[in-house]
Design an enzyme around this catalytic site. Structure first.
Site, mmCIF file in Angstrom:
data_model
loop_
_atom_site.group_PDB
_atom_site.id
_atom_site.type_symbol
_atom_site.label_atom_id
_atom_site.label_comp_id
_atom_site.label_asym_id
_atom_site.label_seq_id
_atom_site.Cartn_x
_atom_site.Cartn_y
_atom_site.Cartn_z
ATOM 1 N N LYS A 201 -2.737 -8.446 -7.676
ATOM 2 C CA LYS A 201 -3.519 -8.224 -6.451
ATOM 3 C C LYS A 201 -2.881 -7.061 -5.693
ATOM 4 O O LYS A 201 -1.801 -7.193 -5.140
ATOM 5 C CB LYS A 201 -3.537 -9.453 -5.552
ATOM 6 C CG LYS A 201 -4.611 -9.305 -4.478
ATOM 7 C CD LYS A 201 -4.307 -10.006 -3.183
ATOM 8 C CE LYS A 201 -3.387 -9.253 -2.271
ATOM 9 N NZ LYS A 201 -3.884 -7.973 -1.755
ATOM 10 N N PRO A 202 -3.572 -5.899 -5.670
ATOM 11 C CA PRO A 202 -3.034 -4.780 -4.887
ATOM 12 C C PRO A 202 -3.378 -4.964 -3.419
ATOM 13 O O PRO A 202 -4.184 -5.830 -3.073
ATOM 14 C CB PRO A 202 -3.785 -3.576 -5.457
ATOM 15 C CG PRO A 202 -5.100 -4.135 -5.894
ATOM 16 C CD PRO A 202 -4.858 -5.574 -6.295
ATOM 17 N N CYS B 156 10.199 1.564 2.058
ATOM 18 C CA CYS B 156 11.144 0.479 2.330
ATOM 19 C C CYS B 156 12.569 1.015 2.389
ATOM 20 O O CYS B 156 13.418 0.456 3.068
ATOM 21 C CB CYS B 156 11.024 -0.585 1.251
ATOM 22 S SG CYS B 156 11.148 0.113 -0.385
ATOM 23 N N GLU C 53 12.165 -2.810 11.392
ATOM 24 C CA GLU C 53 11.694 -1.725 10.512
ATOM 25 C C GLU C 53 10.550 -0.962 11.211
ATOM 26 O O GLU C 53 9.497 -1.542 11.482
ATOM 27 C CB GLU C 53 11.193 -2.368 9.216
ATOM 28 C CG GLU C 53 10.961 -1.420 8.079
ATOM 29 C CD GLU C 53 10.458 -2.154 6.821
ATOM 30 O OE1 GLU C 53 9.797 -3.204 6.949
ATOM 31 O OE2 GLU C 53 10.729 -1.648 5.722
ATOM 32 N N GLY D 295 6.577 -6.299 -0.508
ATOM 33 C CA GLY D 295 5.887 -6.247 0.775
ATOM 34 C C GLY D 295 6.851 -6.575 1.894
ATOM 35 O O GLY D 295 8.073 -6.434 1.740
ATOM 36 N N SER D 296 6.301 -7.050 2.986
ATOM 37 C CA SER D 296 7.130 -7.273 4.171
ATOM 38 C C SER D 296 7.958 -8.557 4.029
ATOM 39 O O SER D 296 7.587 -9.478 3.288
ATOM 40 C CB SER D 296 6.222 -7.377 5.392
ATOM 41 O OG SER D 296 5.367 -8.479 5.234
ATOM 42 N N TRP E 190 0.803 -1.219 0.000
ATOM 43 C CA TRP E 190 0.000 0.000 0.000
ATOM 44 C C TRP E 190 0.840 1.274 0.000
ATOM 45 O O TRP E 190 0.301 2.349 -0.202
ATOM 46 C CB TRP E 190 -0.919 0.017 1.240
ATOM 47 C CG TRP E 190 -0.174 -0.302 2.505
ATOM 48 C CD1 TRP E 190 -0.081 -1.523 3.104
ATOM 49 C CD2 TRP E 190 0.620 0.590 3.290
ATOM 50 N NE1 TRP E 190 0.731 -1.453 4.219
ATOM 51 C CE2 TRP E 190 1.175 -0.162 4.361
ATOM 52 C CE3 TRP E 190 0.938 1.958 3.203
ATOM 53 C CZ2 TRP E 190 2.019 0.404 5.327
ATOM 54 C CZ3 TRP E 190 1.774 2.506 4.169
ATOM 55 C CH2 TRP E 190 2.299 1.735 5.208
ATOM 56 N N LEU F 215 11.531 -6.674 -0.484
ATOM 57 C CA LEU F 215 11.032 -6.822 0.887
ATOM 58 C C LEU F 215 11.427 -5.642 1.776
ATOM 59 O O LEU F 215 11.738 -4.569 1.286
ATOM 60 C CB LEU F 215 11.515 -8.162 1.448
ATOM 61 C CG LEU F 215 11.217 -9.371 0.541
ATOM 62 C CD1 LEU F 215 11.761 -10.659 1.133
ATOM 63 C CD2 LEU F 215 9.718 -9.512 0.270
#
Ligand code: NAP
Length: 478
Positions: free
Chosen positions: A171-172, A280, A378, A224-225, A147, A247
């Site tokens: 896929k958002p 990130c 993070e 993403g994470s 996001w 990531l």
């Protein structure tokens, strides 16, 4: 302005089950999108699979023209896309505008790069043989995106995939589906053939599982994470899919004794507080040479206390809300842990306007030690922990002492020092006197647990290609 359906096989399709999308600056419901699952994810793969052969057989020039057309439409809809992004994600409008432009730079770059998908010929070891290396699209690509950069994380994947000749299912994040849906609507207007791009919003696990189990999906590209990345990597192993993983990070920001303090503070603000620290590549820890610690810290506090917080749609806002309550909790936990272990809050440190949205003050903390949570995990928020160092060897060791390896920043006016950092920092992106290094023509990605593969530049398209080595013996005797 807000599109709510999935786009599958060239059609906008509704589902009965829907989910709400919230504006993090107001906590108000903006609208709803499809809460899809297994059935819709399967239909999307079928469409992408059927569209693959005709799309991959088009000439590179043809594919390039579709991308140029998409680029033009995104350009014409920059303001609308930026508004949507600010409303669903929270970042200030000026940052949303910059992101749309940055996202569109990838579309333009790969419209051009589509035509430069060169192979090789290699001298053979026998006079009767010829060696050719061809590049072919990997097949159907599944893209799962976060996001925090709702437009750029999509175009950075889709543009090279489409240029290479792949078809895609996307896929958002459930937090920011509207920017993604608008981008796909513009792709539809650019006349991409049906099935070439498909987007499904909804249940992340169900959709992800379908795509990871399906043999027709030959590549997963995920941003993403790190924990979710590791999970998807395990699941992708069953069908041995090609993988790109962008990531998490934990960027060190090093300020040497001879650095230009004003430039360093400017770089610190850019790298730490853009998108309220939800990047990130955001700086997570500041290492400042002990001789300039006070000067740098004073100047940083001065600048940080001037940052204005508020709804990103309002003029002159620098810091928007965080994405949700969980994000606020994480930042507050990091502050609390640091204070418990002896840190002092130099500015900020509190939630603010909480009835209206997920706001937190931009915060600087001092007396920081490496055992604090914020120095390892993070934070993903506007928290700047500052610690000092004495020697260059010490700071290189401390900077590298992380499971992550995405971005690192160094401010120095000494070329020898710069060279030492360039050679020794274990990071995929190093900004030397530069707090904003990301750009479409450069490779972006991390070492260690920050991921696999690179996005951007001529490197980015390689992630969507297979190499085919063809050995040709003689047809007739020479
Ligand atoms: P996240 O929770 O890992 O989610 C990323 C995406 O994965 C979302 O679309 C999410 O869907 C989906 N997802 C979650 N669980 C899944 C599952 N079991 N199966 C399939 N998909 C699943 O990350 P985030 O909070 O959105 O983004 C922040 C993270 O992204 C940070 O760690 C940041 O550093 C990283 N990031 C990295 C880069 C880079 O280039 N290296 C760039 C930007 C962000 P839902 O949202 O719908 O649940």
């Amino acid at each position: 302005m807000f599109i709510k359906q999935n786009y599958i096989n060239g059609h906008w399709v509704e589902t009965k089950d829907v989910m709400s999308v919230i504006n993090p600056a107001t906590k108000e419901r903006i609208g709803e999108v499809s809460n899809s699952g297994t059935a819709e994810a399967t239909l999307a793969v079928e469409a992408a699979s059927q569209a693959f052969v005709p799309w991959s057989k088009k000439t590179a020039n043809d594919r390039s023209q579709f991308l140029y057309q998409w680029h033009q439409l995104i350009k014409e809809h920059t303001d609308e896309l930026a508004q949507i992004m600010t409303i669903e994600q929270g970042k200030p409008l000026k940052e949303a505008l910059a992101e749309v432009q940055y996202a569109n730079d990838y579309v333009l770059w790969y419209a051009e790069e589509a035509k430069r998908n060169y192979g090789d010929t290699i001298p053979a070891s026998s006079v009767n043989k010829h060696i050719i290396v061809k590049k072919e699209p990997v097949g159907v690509v599944a893209a799962i995106t976060p996001w925090n950069f709702p437009a750029a994380m999509i175009t950075r994947k889709l543009a090279p995939a489409l240029a290479a000749g792949c078809t895609v299912v996307i896929k958002p994040s459930e937090e920011t589906p509207f920017t993604a849906l608008k981008l796909i609507q513009l792709a539809e207007r650019a006349n991409f053939p049906k099935g070439v791009l498909n987007i499904v919003t909804g249940n992340a696990k169900q959709i992800g599982d379908v795509w990871l189990q399906d043999k027709r999906v030959r590549k997963l590209t995920f941003t993403g994470s790190t924990p979710v990345g590791k999970l998807l990597m395990r699941k992708a192993s069953d069908t041995v899919k090609k993988l790109s993983l962008e990531l998490g990070g934990h960027a060190p920001f090093i300020v040497m004794k001879n650095a230009d303090i004003e430039k360093a503070v400017e770089g610190a603000i850019q790298s730490k507080f853009r998108n309220a620290g939800q990047a990130c590549v955001a700086t997570n820890r500041f290492y400042v040479h002990e001789d300039i610690m006070e000067r740098f810290t004073d100047r940083l506090i001065e600048q940080v206390s001037r940052l204005s917080i508020g709804n990103g749609l309002n003029n002159n806002v620098d810091i928007g809300p965080l994405i949700n309550e969980a994000a606020i909790t994480k930042v507050m936990d990091h502050i609390e842990d640091a204070v418990k272990k002896g840190a002092s809050i130099l500015t900020g440190g509190k939630r603010t306007m909480e009835k209206k949205g997920y706001f937190i003050q931009p915060t600087v903390i001092g007396n920081v030690t490496d055992d604090m949570l914020c120095m390892q995990d993070e934070t993903f928020g506007p928290l700047a922990p500052i610690t000092s160092f004495k020697t260059i060897d010490e700071v290189v060791d401390r900077a590298n002492n992380s499971a992550f390896g995405l971005a690192a920043y160094v401010f120095t006016n000494n070329m020898n020092e710069a060279a030492l950092f360039m050679n020794n920092l274990e990071y995929g992106v190093v900004g030397v006197n530069d707090g904003l290094p990301s750009t479409a023509q450069a490779p972006f990605g991390g070492y260690k647990e920050s991921g696999l593969g690179r996005e951007g530049g001529y490197f980015g398209i390689e992630e969507y290609l297979e190499l085919k080595y063809i050995s040709i013996g003689s047809f007739i005797q020479n």
